[in-house]
Design a protein around this motif. Structure first.
Motif, short mmCIF file in Angstrom:
data_model
loop_
_atom_site.label_atom_id
_atom_site.label_comp_id
_atom_site.label_asym_id
_atom_site.label_seq_id
_atom_site.Cartn_x
_atom_site.Cartn_y
_atom_site.Cartn_z
N GLU A 1 0.83 -1.21 0.00
CA GLU A 1 0.00 0.00 0.00
C GLU A 1 0.86 1.26 0.00
OE1 GLU A 1 -0.14 -1.64 4.35
OE2 GLU A 1 -0.04 -2.40 2.27
N ASN A 2 2.04 1.19 0.61
CA ASN A 2 2.94 2.35 0.61
C ASN A 2 3.58 2.54 -0.76
OD1 ASN A 2 2.41 2.81 3.32
ND2 ASN A 2 4.16 1.58 4.01
N ILE A 3 3.96 1.42 -1.39
CA ILE A 3 4.51 1.51 -2.75
C ILE A 3 3.47 2.10 -3.70
CG2 ILE A 3 5.33 0.15 -4.72
CD1 ILE A 3 6.59 -1.79 -2.74
N ASN A 4 2.23 1.69 -3.54
CA ASN A 4 1.16 2.19 -4.42
C ASN A 4 0.99 3.70 -4.29
OD1 ASN A 4 0.71 -0.42 -5.30
ND2 ASN A 4 -1.04 -0.78 -3.94
N VAL A 5 1.13 4.22 -3.08
CA VAL A 5 1.00 5.67 -2.87
C VAL A 5 2.07 6.41 -3.67
CG1 VAL A 5 1.24 7.52 -1.17
CG2 VAL A 5 -0.09 5.49 -0.60
N VAL A 6 3.29 5.94 -3.59
CA VAL A 6 4.39 6.61 -4.27
C VAL A 6 4.26 6.45 -5.79
CG1 VAL A 6 6.89 6.68 -4.56
CG2 VAL A 6 5.91 6.30 -2.29
#
Length: 655
Positions: free
Chosen positions: A509-514
């Motif tokens: 989910e953090n990778i998706n934000v970036v």
């Protein structure tokens, strides 16, 4: 009675003398016998070998060097046969200069060739032949052959020569071969020395150097019986050569040409790779050079032009050029903030256009600031203030420990020589990098600029490409490599080159934000106008890296600076978004904004790779910029430096 006694005494003395003489003769025969045993039994093998050396000559036969092609079979390095005029110094009659003078009447020999020959002769044993002139014409061969009897010790030989058909294209990746030196021989493993007997050339740079042992093959020989004059009488035995293996590179040479043409005469570097396999699709270092110049020894004029050029064409920029990453570092900072709990995607700051630290102000690129900025906007609009604040909260060592897993400050392991580590700063790094105790101290103000990819941060383009691949490929990427397959020179069987796949423990989910924010860069941010109407959706990040420090109360003005002091333009990119097949990291030296100078090159590369287009309309310069921040010069107690004096990493880097 007296007479008889005298006769007996004389007879006794005579017998003693005969006995002594007999013993002496026997002793001499014994010595001769010992000598015979020594020569015929104990030293037999040595003298037999010497006799054979006078009668037998071992002539090494060179294997054909392996061919290098791109992924589609286009030949990048090949061999061709040509005649050479060679002299064996131990066999010539008269002085070398006199022989060369007489040969000059038959064959045109330049002063450079004579100088090169004498240099080689000093490095070669007297009984080995030395090339005087290469690539003789048929007419020159015919003229010498007719007069051959006049020149004992001079021969015309047929040899294989290396050529690079595409000249300057991809030269830093391919590299080149050159005359083998004693240093090259000294570096060979002991078991390889025999295999290089008679070898004249050796890989000096690039793939040619890194895969030297694979490309070289196995040297054969002919055992020849020769006459007292050195003429070959008959062949006694032979060992066949084994040709070197061929290398199939992962580079698409047409993509390579597109990118090199897009750079034009500008300096810089680009690395394009497939994140899932690690295959390098394009490897560009500009300016470039013609590797054919080095094969038979480069002349002084061309060497001076390359070696003294301010543009430094011999520097292999993707692995040797260490640059501040500028704003291309911000996506990694954002991911660190999410993973370590320093930020949520929604957390926002108010950007007034600067960040005050102590008594000093770090300015944002946008006068008046970006207003309310969350993580998405900080990447899309490249807000410096957001990352100043974040860096001050995280601290240098926290940033270092997180970024290290992406390969920053470490060699990627790409299959090229001389790769640099770059610098990923930490307090420990600074203590070991400097000798002066005052310089060893880490000042809190030095941390601030690291957040926007400045300060002590210096990374190579291949490091930036690999790190970007890890980020956009959901924490998994294969290490970069240029050789896709190795083809056996005899059987032509191919074996693929597979490198290690690095997997990071990151939250999806953090990778998706970036990644979503990096897509925003191309759809509504600093690269939006460059990628308008592209026909595919890509993600990216523009960057501008400062080259020199700006004094207090000074403003950056490119127009008043020498070109080599102007900002670098950077861009990182990936596509397609959901399943990246290509990741790009590039820098255009001293070209200004990343969105203006670097992003259009990435667009052309992606147009060709994804759509098969070799050209696209010149993109409109985007309205939003991502210029580097130029803080006021600090007081000594804070020292937040943008471009500090950094010790040369090669002083501690193992090569």
């Amino acid at each position: 009675m007296s007479h008889l006694n005298d006769t007996d005494g004389e007879l006794h003395r005579f017998r003693k003398r005969i006995m002594a003489l007999a013993i002496f003769v026997l002793f001499c025969f014994f010595l001769l016998l010992l000598r015979f045993v020594w020569l015929q039994i104990i030293r037999h093998s040595n003298y037999a070998a010497q006799a054979d050396e006078n009668r037998i000559s071992i002539v090494p036969t060179m294997p054909a060097r392996g061919v290098i092609t791109d992924r589609n079979g286009v030949v990048l390095a090949d061999n061709y046969s040509a005649y050479t005029l060679e002299i064996t110094p131990a066999k010539i009659q008269g002085k070398v200069d006199e022989v060369i003078g007489e040969l000059s009447e038959l064959v045109e020999i330049s002063p450079f060739e004579i100088k090169r020959f004498k240099r080689r002769m000093e490095e070669t044993k007297r009984f080995e032949s030395v090339v005087l002139k290469s690539k003789l014409t048929d007419a020159e061969v015919a003229r010498f052959t007719v007069q051959r009897y006049r020149f004992p010790g001079v021969e015309v030989q047929a040899r294989m020569f290396r050529q690079y058909p595409l000249g300057e294209v991809a030269s830093h990746a391919i590299g080149y071969i050159g005359r083998i030196s004693q240093k090259d021989m000294d570096r060979l493993p002991e078991e390889e020395e025999t295999n290089y007997q008679g070898t004249t050339h050796y890989g000096k740079e690039g793939i040619e150097k890194n895969y030297e042992s694979i490309l070289h093959g196995v040297t054969g020989y002919e055992e020849m019986e020769v006459s007292a004059s050195g003429r070959a009488v008959r062949t006694l035995s032979t060992r066949s050569t084994v040709p070197g293996s061929n290398l199939i590179l992962s580079i698409d040479i047409e993509l390579q040409k597109v990118v090199e043409e897009a750079f034009g005469k500008r300096r810089g570097a680009l690395v394009a790779m497939d994140p899932s396999t690690g295959e390098i699709l394009a490897y560009v270092s500009k300016p470039t050079f013609d590797p054919n110049l080095f094969v038979d020894g480069i002349d002084q004029q061309n060497w001076d032009a390359l070696n003294t050029s301010i543009n430094r064409p011999l520097i292999n920029r993707p692995v040797r050029g260490a640059y501040p990453p500028g704003s291309t570092y911000k996506p990694f900072m954002a991911l660190a903030a999410l993973e370590l709990g320093y930020r949520t995607p929604q957390a926002a700051i108010n950007d007034p256009g600067y960040f005050n630290y102590g008594n000093h102000r770090f300015r944002d690129d946008k006068v008046g600031g970006h207003g309310i900025v969350d993580m998405y906007k900080s990447i899309v609009q490249s807000c410096d203030t957001y990352y100043y604040v974040l860096a001050s909260e995280m601290g240098v060592d926290t940033m270092h420990d997180f970024m290290k897993q992406f390969g920053f400050g470490e060699k990627t392991g790409i299959d090229l020589p001389h790769e640099r580590k770059g610098i990923l700063p930490s307090t420990q790094w600074k203590q070991s990098a400097y000798r002066n105790p005052a310089q060893k101290k880490w000042y809190a103000g030095e941390t601030i600029s690291l957040g926007i990819g400045q300060g002590y941060n210096t990374f190579t383009p291949v490091q930036l490409a690999f790190a970007t691949a890890l980020l956009v490929n959901n924490g998994s990427a294969a290490r970069p490599h240029l050789v896709k397959e190795i083809e056996d020179g005899v059987t032509h069987e191919r074996r693929p080159v597979v490198t290690e796949t690095v997997k990071l423990d990151l939250k999806q989910e953090n990778i998706n934000v970036v990644k979503r924010a990096m897509v925003g860069v191309t759809t509504e941010g600093t690269a939006a106008r460059v990628f308008g109407g592209a026909g595919y959706i890509s993600g990216g990040k523009t960057g501008t890296a400062q080259v020199i420090g700006i004094g207090k109360n000074e403003k950056y003005n490119a127009a008043v600076l020498a070109e080599h002091k102007r900002d670098h333009a950077l861009y990182t990119a990936f596509a397609p978004v959901d399943n990246p097949r290509i990741v790009i990291a590039l820098i255009v030296e001293n070209a200004g904004f990343g969105g203006t100078a670097a992003a259009p090159i990435a667009r052309k590369a992606m147009d060709y790779f994804l759509l098969g287009k070799k050209s696209s309309p010149t993109p409109v310069v985007p309205a939003v910029t991502d210029s580097a921040e130029y803080p006021d010069m600090p007081d000594e107690d804070v020292q937040p430096m943008i471009t500090p004096a950094i010790p040369d990493e090669d002083s501690t880097d193992e090569e």
